[in-house]
Scaffold this active site. Structure first.
Site, PDB file in Angstrom:
ATOM      1  CG  HIS A 152     -48.565  21.209  -0.486  1.00  0.00           C
ATOM      2  ND1 HIS A 152     -47.812  21.268  -1.640  1.00  0.00           N
ATOM      3  CD2 HIS A 152     -49.859  21.150  -0.884  1.00  0.00           C
ATOM      4  CE1 HIS A 152     -48.608  21.259  -2.691  1.00  0.00           C
ATOM      5  NE2 HIS A 152     -49.852  21.186  -2.256  1.00  0.00           N
TER       6      HIS A 152
ATOM      7  CD  GLU B 127     -44.468  21.592  -0.393  1.00  0.00           C
ATOM      8  OE1 GLU B 127     -45.193  21.978  -1.327  1.00  0.00           O
ATOM      9  OE2 GLU B 127     -44.556  20.448   0.089  1.00  0.00           O
TER      10      GLU B 127
ATOM     11  CB  CYS C  72     -50.238  18.085  -4.000  1.00  0.00           C
ATOM     12  SG  CYS C  72     -51.920  18.750  -4.121  1.00  0.00           S
TER      13      CYS C  72
END
Length: 184
Positions: free
Chosen positions: A161, A163, A73
């Site tokens: 993202h 994660e 990002c």
């Protein structure tokens, strides 16, 4: 054991990036973005997301650290901006579930997800022009450059993202980055 540092750019999910790497058996360390690159010894660097470019600390210096770098990002955006690309406000805005089309099935970071995957991404700001040496490796209907790679310099970025749980195959991005670091 492979060691990857996660440079904390004050993003709300940074701790999850650190954990995702640890869960893969990587020696991972979360460091403040004011840490100079010469103070670390690692096989790779993750530049985390964060709220804005005014709080990126020493993050740009890691692009010269001679190890693979993955920008997530804001991390991707700072790679683009530092190396001559361009970042601008996105048309779509905040966080959303997005289908991403992977455009290069041979890319070492994103290629194994070809032809598409579902991700959780913010498009408040996004890369709108690639820096020299980079290829677009993913796109979506809300963002022209969802991922980018410069395989010659081992510099990679994803707008999404990987994660977070909302990203379907996020662990694959971390696995692929670990493999890139191990091969370097």
């Amino acid at each position: 054991m492979t060691k990857i540092v996660v440079v904390d750019n004050h993003g709300q999910f940074t701790h999850l990036e650190h954990r995702a790497l640890r869960d893969l058996g990587v020696e991972a360390e979360l460091i403040d973005n004011d840490t100079p690159p010469e103070d670390i010894d690692a096989d790779g660097v993750v530049l985390s997301g964060g709220p804005d470019m005014d709080r990126i600390g020493q993050s740009p210096a890691y692009l010269e650290a001679d190890v693979p770098v993955l920008g997530i990002c804001l991390g991707m955006q700072l790679i683009a901006e530092e190396l001559g690309g361009r970042v601008d406000s996105g048309d779509y805005g905040g966080y959303a579930d997005v289908t991403v089309e992977l455009t290069d099935e041979d890319d070492p970071l994103t290629g194994s997800l070809h032809p598409e995957t579902r991700v959780w991404a913010s498009h408040a700001d996004e890369v709108v022009e690639l820096p020299d040496g980079f290829e677009r490796t993913a796109t979506s209907d809300v963002c022209g450059i969802e991922a980018m790679s410069d395989t010659d310099r081992d510099l990679y970025g994803v707008q999404w993202h990987p994660e977070v749980a909302h990203t379907e195959e996020g662990d694959v991005i971390f696995e692929n980055f670990r493999d890139i670091c191990e091969a370097n």
